[in-house]
Scaffold this active site. Structure first.
Site, PDB file in Angstrom:
ATOM      1  N   ARG A   1       0.876  -0.942   0.140  1.00 57.12           N
ATOM      2  CA  ARG A   1      -0.056  -0.191  -0.018  1.00 57.12           C
ATOM      3  C   ARG A   1       1.039   1.295   0.022  1.00 57.12           C
ATOM      4  NH1 ARG A   1      -4.718  -0.012   4.266  1.00 57.12           N
ATOM      5  NH2 ARG A   1      -5.170   1.652   3.069  1.00 57.12           N
TER       6      ARG A   1
ATOM      7  N   HIS B   1      -6.873   7.397  11.171  1.00 57.83           N
ATOM      8  CA  HIS B   1      -6.461   5.958  11.223  1.00 57.83           C
ATOM      9  C   HIS B   1      -5.082   5.755  11.232  1.00 57.83           C
ATOM     10  CE1 HIS B   1     -10.732   4.473  10.175  1.00 57.83           C
ATOM     11  NE2 HIS B   1     -10.768   4.996  11.356  1.00 57.83           N
TER      12      HIS B   1
ATOM     13  N   CYS C   1      14.795   1.909  20.798  1.00 55.75           N
ATOM     14  CA  CYS C   1      15.348   0.721  22.090  1.00 55.75           C
ATOM     15  C   CYS C   1      15.824  -0.335  21.206  1.00 55.75           C
ATOM     16  CB  CYS C   1      13.734   0.472  22.467  1.00 55.75           C
ATOM     17  SG  CYS C   1      12.836  -0.714  21.504  1.00 55.75           S
TER      18      CYS C   1
ATOM     19  N   ASP D   1     -22.088   6.356  -4.523  1.00 57.83           N
ATOM     20  CA  ASP D   1     -23.716   5.888  -4.078  1.00 57.83           C
ATOM     21  C   ASP D   1     -23.933   5.940  -2.831  1.00 57.83           C
ATOM     22  OD1 ASP D   1     -22.078   2.726  -4.969  1.00 57.83           O
ATOM     23  OD2 ASP D   1     -22.240   3.794  -2.926  1.00 57.83           O
TER      24      ASP D   1
HETATM   25  N1  APR Z   1     -15.920   9.214  -5.882  1.00 61.00           N
HETATM   26  C1  APR Z   1     -16.534   9.115  -4.951  1.00 61.00           C
HETATM   27  N2  APR Z   1     -16.820   8.188  -4.085  1.00 61.00           N
HETATM   28  C2  APR Z   1     -16.222   7.024  -4.278  1.00 61.00           C
HETATM   29  C3  APR Z   1     -15.525   6.883  -5.453  1.00 61.00           C
HETATM   30  C4  APR Z   1     -15.245   8.037  -6.313  1.00 61.00           C
HETATM   31  N3  APR Z   1     -14.517   7.963  -7.557  1.00 61.00           N
HETATM   32  N4  APR Z   1     -15.390   5.660  -5.701  1.00 61.00           N
HETATM   33  C5  APR Z   1     -15.800   4.785  -4.801  1.00 61.00           C
HETATM   34  N5  APR Z   1     -16.383   5.794  -3.776  1.00 61.00           N
HETATM   35  C6  APR Z   1     -17.044   5.659  -2.617  1.00 61.00           C
HETATM   36  C7  APR Z   1     -17.868   4.335  -2.585  1.00 61.00           C
HETATM   37  O1  APR Z   1     -19.006   4.155  -2.927  1.00 61.00           O
HETATM   38  C8  APR Z   1     -17.771   3.863  -0.982  1.00 61.00           C
HETATM   39  O2  APR Z   1     -19.222   4.571  -0.483  1.00 61.00           O
HETATM   40  O3  APR Z   1     -16.003   5.654  -1.481  1.00 61.00           O
HETATM   41  C9  APR Z   1     -16.661   4.605  -0.457  1.00 61.00           C
HETATM   42  C10 APR Z   1     -15.527   3.741  -0.290  1.00 61.00           C
HETATM   43  O4  APR Z   1     -15.869   2.748   0.957  1.00 61.00           O
HETATM   44  P1  APR Z   1     -14.909   2.077   1.508  1.00 61.00           P
HETATM   45  O5  APR Z   1     -14.183   1.289   0.678  1.00 61.00           O
HETATM   46  O6  APR Z   1     -15.886   1.473   3.018  1.00 61.00           O
HETATM   47  O7  APR Z   1     -13.928   3.111   2.539  1.00 61.00           O
HETATM   48  P2  APR Z   1     -14.006   3.841   3.672  1.00 61.00           P
HETATM   49  O8  APR Z   1     -15.432   4.414   3.913  1.00 61.00           O
HETATM   50  O9  APR Z   1     -12.895   4.970   3.419  1.00 61.00           O
HETATM   51  O10 APR Z   1     -13.707   2.931   4.948  1.00 61.00           O
HETATM   52  C11 APR Z   1     -13.517   3.488   6.110  1.00 61.00           C
HETATM   53  O11 APR Z   1     -12.816   1.154   6.953  1.00 61.00           O
HETATM   54  O12 APR Z   1     -11.592  -0.725   6.704  1.00 61.00           O
HETATM   55  C12 APR Z   1     -11.820   0.436   7.340  1.00 61.00           C
HETATM   56  O13 APR Z   1      -9.710   1.524   8.216  1.00 61.00           O
HETATM   57  C13 APR Z   1     -10.475   1.545   6.992  1.00 61.00           C
HETATM   58  O14 APR Z   1     -10.599   3.563   6.906  1.00 61.00           O
HETATM   59  C14 APR Z   1     -11.206   2.553   6.305  1.00 61.00           C
HETATM   60  C15 APR Z   1     -12.571   2.662   7.028  1.00 61.00           C
END
Ligand code: APR
Length: 225
Positions: free
Chosen positions: A55, A103, A133, A197
């Protein structure tokens, strides 16, 4: 106007970084319990380091997109507190002056033995000695499931004093971030979400702007004056 913004993986999707819960998301190719919990790290630190090394390399190869750049511009015109669930550094590289990483960050390394923190090299391994350490107890400075997010006092204060709260690119699945809109709304903030969405906590917002962040965020920032 006092604005508090929360970003999630969706804001970095168009920079080429995988989100977590999409069909090709990180949690489809890796089990959370293996790579994002203290127990997983204790069981197989080499696996966890490989996951975050990958990552870290992906984030280094990515570029901030128009959404990151728009939020950096917003900070020049309004009293903005930018909170991110993301561990990449795209907000910083876009020019945001202050980013609250609740995070943690891929750029950070932490000693599990003495809690010393330092800048993470691109590739980390369990044998790396802690610079303070010297014990081989290094871990990514990432907040894993079951651990307490960073800077929460500052974040609650920013939610309670905001005139406007926006959540961008987050699915609203993980607390405490998933409760931020409700908390800000209870303290009088106007709440908007910008997402591709519907999120799990969509009902907590007054409105949603649907579409890719690289288009919706610059338009939204421009609308704020
Ligand atoms: N523009 C806007 N929104 C987007 C795009 C885009 N191009 N692509 C994806 N998304 C939206 C998706 O629809 C979804 O709702 O971004 C969101 C990503 O959701 P997750 O994959 O669940 O990521 P996130 O919400 O950041 O996760 C929160 O979960 O696993 C833990 O620590 C991890 O920080 C993370 C936390």
């Amino acid at each position: 106007m006092r604005i508090t913004v929360l970003t999630g993986a969706g804001i970095s999707a168009e920079s080429g970084l995988a989100t977590f819960r999409a069909v090709d998301g990180l949690w489809e190719s890796h089990r959370i319990e293996d790579v994002a919990t203290p127990e997983g790290f204790a069981a197989d630190p080499a696996l966890v380091h490989r996951f975050y090394n990958m990552r870290r390399e992906d984030a280094a190869a990515a570029q901030p997109n128009a959404a990151h750049l728009a939020l950096a511009e917003l900070a020049q015109r309004h009293d903005l507190v930018l909170v991110t669930q993301n561990v990449d550094d795209l907000h910083e590289r876009a020019g945001s002056p202050e980013v609250i990483h609740m995070h943690g960050a891929l750029a950070g390394a932490l000693c599990a033995a003495c809690s010393h923190r330092w800048s993470a090299p691109m590739v980390m391994s369990p044998e790396d000695p802690c610079p303070a350490c010297a014990r081989p107890a290094t871990r990514p400075d990432i907040v894993w499931f079951g651990e307490i997010p960073y800077h929460m006092d500052r974040i609650w204060e920013a939610l309670e004093s905001a005139d406007l709260f926006a959540a961008i690119g987050t699915s609203g699945n993980v607390y405490p971030a998933a409760g931020f809109a409700q908390h800000a709304r209870r303290h009088g903030a106007d709440c908007v979400e910008l997402n591709l969405d519907s999120s799990a906590n969509a009902r907590d917002f007054h409105r949603r702007i649907t579409g890719p962040a690289s288009r919706t965020v610059p338009e939204w920032v421009a609308s704020l004056g």
